[in-house]
Design a protein around this motif. Sequence first.
Motif, short mmCIF file in Angstrom:
data_model
loop_
_atom_site.label_atom_id
_atom_site.label_comp_id
_atom_site.label_asym_id
_atom_site.label_seq_id
_atom_site.Cartn_x
_atom_site.Cartn_y
_atom_site.Cartn_z
N GLU A 1 1.04 -1.06 -0.10
CA GLU A 1 -0.20 -0.12 0.05
C GLU A 1 0.84 1.12 0.13
N GLY A 2 0.67 1.90 -0.95
CA GLY A 2 1.65 3.14 -1.00
C GLY A 2 2.65 2.72 -2.15
N GLU A 3 3.78 3.67 -1.97
CA GLU A 3 4.78 3.54 -2.97
C GLU A 3 6.29 2.69 -2.24
N GLY A 4 6.43 1.58 -2.89
CA GLY A 4 7.66 0.92 -2.63
C GLY A 4 7.67 -0.54 -2.67
N THR A 5 8.47 -1.28 -2.19
CA THR A 5 8.54 -2.68 -2.72
C THR A 5 8.68 -3.44 -1.46
N LEU B 1 11.28 -10.60 5.56
CA LEU B 1 10.55 -9.66 4.80
C LEU B 1 11.40 -8.31 4.70
N THR B 2 11.52 -7.58 3.66
CA THR B 2 12.29 -6.48 3.73
C THR B 2 11.47 -5.31 2.90
N ALA B 3 11.09 -4.18 3.52
CA ALA B 3 10.24 -3.22 2.93
C ALA B 3 11.23 -2.00 2.50
N THR B 4 11.01 -1.79 1.50
CA THR B 4 11.91 -0.84 0.78
C THR B 4 11.01 0.48 0.15
N PRO B 5 10.79 1.64 0.88
CA PRO B 5 10.07 2.63 0.30
C PRO B 5 10.74 3.41 -0.62
N GLU B 6 9.65 3.82 -1.58
CA GLU B 6 10.23 4.85 -2.58
C GLU B 6 10.54 6.14 -1.87
N VAL B 7 11.31 7.09 -2.79
CA VAL B 7 11.83 8.45 -2.19
C VAL B 7 10.63 9.11 -1.90
#
Length: 167
Positions: free
Chosen positions: A138-142, A159-165
């Motif tokens: 949900e939102g922007e990221g992977t 799990l690794t959550a990586t947000p977009e800028v």
Amino acid sequence: VEGEGTVTASPEGPYYYGDVVTLTATPEVGWKFANWLGDVDANNQVTITSDTEVTAVFERIEYSLVLNVEGEGTVTASPEGPYYYGDVVTLTATPEVGWEFSRWLGDVDANNQVTITGDTEVTAVFERVEYTLVLNVEGEGTVTADKEGPYYYGDVVTLTATPEVGW
């Protein structure tokens, strides 16, 4: 006759003093000849010296039921043994957590029953349940997992959550 079987005599009577009669004991299916009661010699013969009575003793054959397990689970049989020819035994396969019952190997019918006709061996095959892991964002990221599936009960996945800028 004691038990299940038949006896034949050769020659057939009538008999006279000194006649030698050979006896043959034939068990029914699931029975075995155990012994003679009376004056029968080692060659299964009786020498007639007066009115004579002999008894063939037959015993039921006890058969084994071997229950094997492939995978993780248990199998129970009802009723419990001993088992004899013609007995019908109901089998219950219970999987461990994370496993499921797949199939029987052996002569088990659609009602999970086996009919005893001799020594019997059956195997319950259990297979691991495969789980999927769906990663939603949900939102922007992977989101990434440290390993790919299939996944099984008890697997640990990091799990690794990586947000977009800007997220």
